[in-house]
Design a protein around this motif. Structure first.
Motif, PDB file in Angstrom:
ATOM      1  N   THR A  11       0.813  -1.077   0.199  1.00 59.78           N
ATOM      2  CA  THR A  11      -0.272   0.037  -0.467  1.00 59.78           C
ATOM      3  C   THR A  11       0.906   1.066  -0.209  1.00 59.78           C
ATOM      4  O   THR A  11       0.277   2.290  -0.426  1.00 59.78           O
ATOM      5  CB  THR A  11      -1.374  -0.353   0.890  1.00 59.78           C
ATOM      6  N   SER A  65      -0.203  -7.471   3.172  1.00 62.46           N
ATOM      7  CA  SER A  65      -1.346  -6.204   3.256  1.00 62.46           C
ATOM      8  C   SER A  65      -2.757  -6.906   3.433  1.00 62.46           C
ATOM      9  O   SER A  65      -3.640  -7.942   2.067  1.00 62.46           O
ATOM     10  CB  SER A  65      -1.360  -5.395   2.318  1.00 62.46           C
ATOM     11  N   LYS A  81      -5.055  -5.004   0.486  1.00 60.27           N
ATOM     12  CA  LYS A  81      -4.848  -5.546  -1.190  1.00 60.27           C
ATOM     13  C   LYS A  81      -4.723  -6.746  -1.170  1.00 60.27           C
ATOM     14  O   LYS A  81      -5.037  -7.159  -2.699  1.00 60.27           O
ATOM     15  CB  LYS A  81      -3.280  -4.884  -1.566  1.00 60.27           C
ATOM     16  N   GLN A  82      -4.132  -8.164  -0.256  1.00 58.64           N
ATOM     17  CA  GLN A  82      -3.565  -9.169  -1.330  1.00 58.64           C
ATOM     18  C   GLN A  82      -4.843  -9.847  -0.238  1.00 58.64           C
ATOM     19  O   GLN A  82      -4.201 -11.493  -1.030  1.00 58.64           O
ATOM     20  CB  GLN A  82      -1.679  -9.275  -0.452  1.00 58.64           C
TER      21      GLN A  82
END
Length: 184
Positions: free
Chosen positions: A30, A167, A170-171
């Motif tokens: 991020t 993250s 995001k992941q």
């Protein structure tokens, strides 16, 4: 001075701490270039070495002293819903994965019990090793198929290490949501 505003030393330290925390010392996916530039400028204003200060700050923030397994499991808990399916995900950062070794069976039991009691289709904890820049994943037993598909790991095991996964936002969450969308 950032954006023509003079920042007092104390405020620079506070602002720097926020960036370090949010980006895990600028290694999270991020992290933006602006984060990096701003952190370096704020470190100069605060009069600290970015890496030394950042590591000390993150170490202090990952201390588990005096916390129960439930405190830790729900300390950074996020709940998501997708088409009526509930996903509970916790992320815990550490500098020493051994802090969890003795209690891992308790965590797995808590994951299963809470998933069942709260009707979570997935309840997972990502134990992020800050120094290794990756996470170990544990999840409720009923979520094994979803986690296997989401993380693209055939025969996934409890405690699988995910290199570079730091993250949740995001992941991890988008992948779990994608699997749940496909199953609808």
């Amino acid at each position: 001075e950032i954006l023509n505003v003079e920042i007092p030393k104390e405020n620079a330290g506070l602002m720097l701490s926020g960036i370090i925390s949010d980006t895990l010392l600028l290694v999270s996916p991020t992290t933006t270039e602006l984060d990096k530039e701003t952190a370096n400028e704020l470190a100069q204003i605060a009069g600290v070495d970015l890496n030394t200060y950042g590591l000390e700050m993150l170490k202090a923030g990952t201390s588990l002293k005096g916390k129960t397994e439930e405190d830790i499991l729900f300390g950074d808990f996020k709940l998501y819903e997708v088409n009526g399916k509930k996903i509970g995900v916790t992320q815990v950062s550490t500098f020493d994965i051994n802090d969890f070794s003795e209690s891992i069976e308790k965590y797995k039991d808590l994951l299963n019990r809470n998933a069942e009691n709260n009707n979570y289709d997935v309840f997972a904890v990502f134990i992020t090793d800050i120094l290794k820049n990756g996470s170990y994943v544990y999840y409720n037993n009923n979520a094994i198929e979803i986690m296997s598909k989401a993380l693209d790991i055939e025969n996934i095991q409890q405690g699988t290490y995910l290199d570079g996964c730091v993250s949740r936002k995001k992941q991890v969450i988008p992948k779990i949501m994608k699997v749940l969308h496909q199953e609808m």
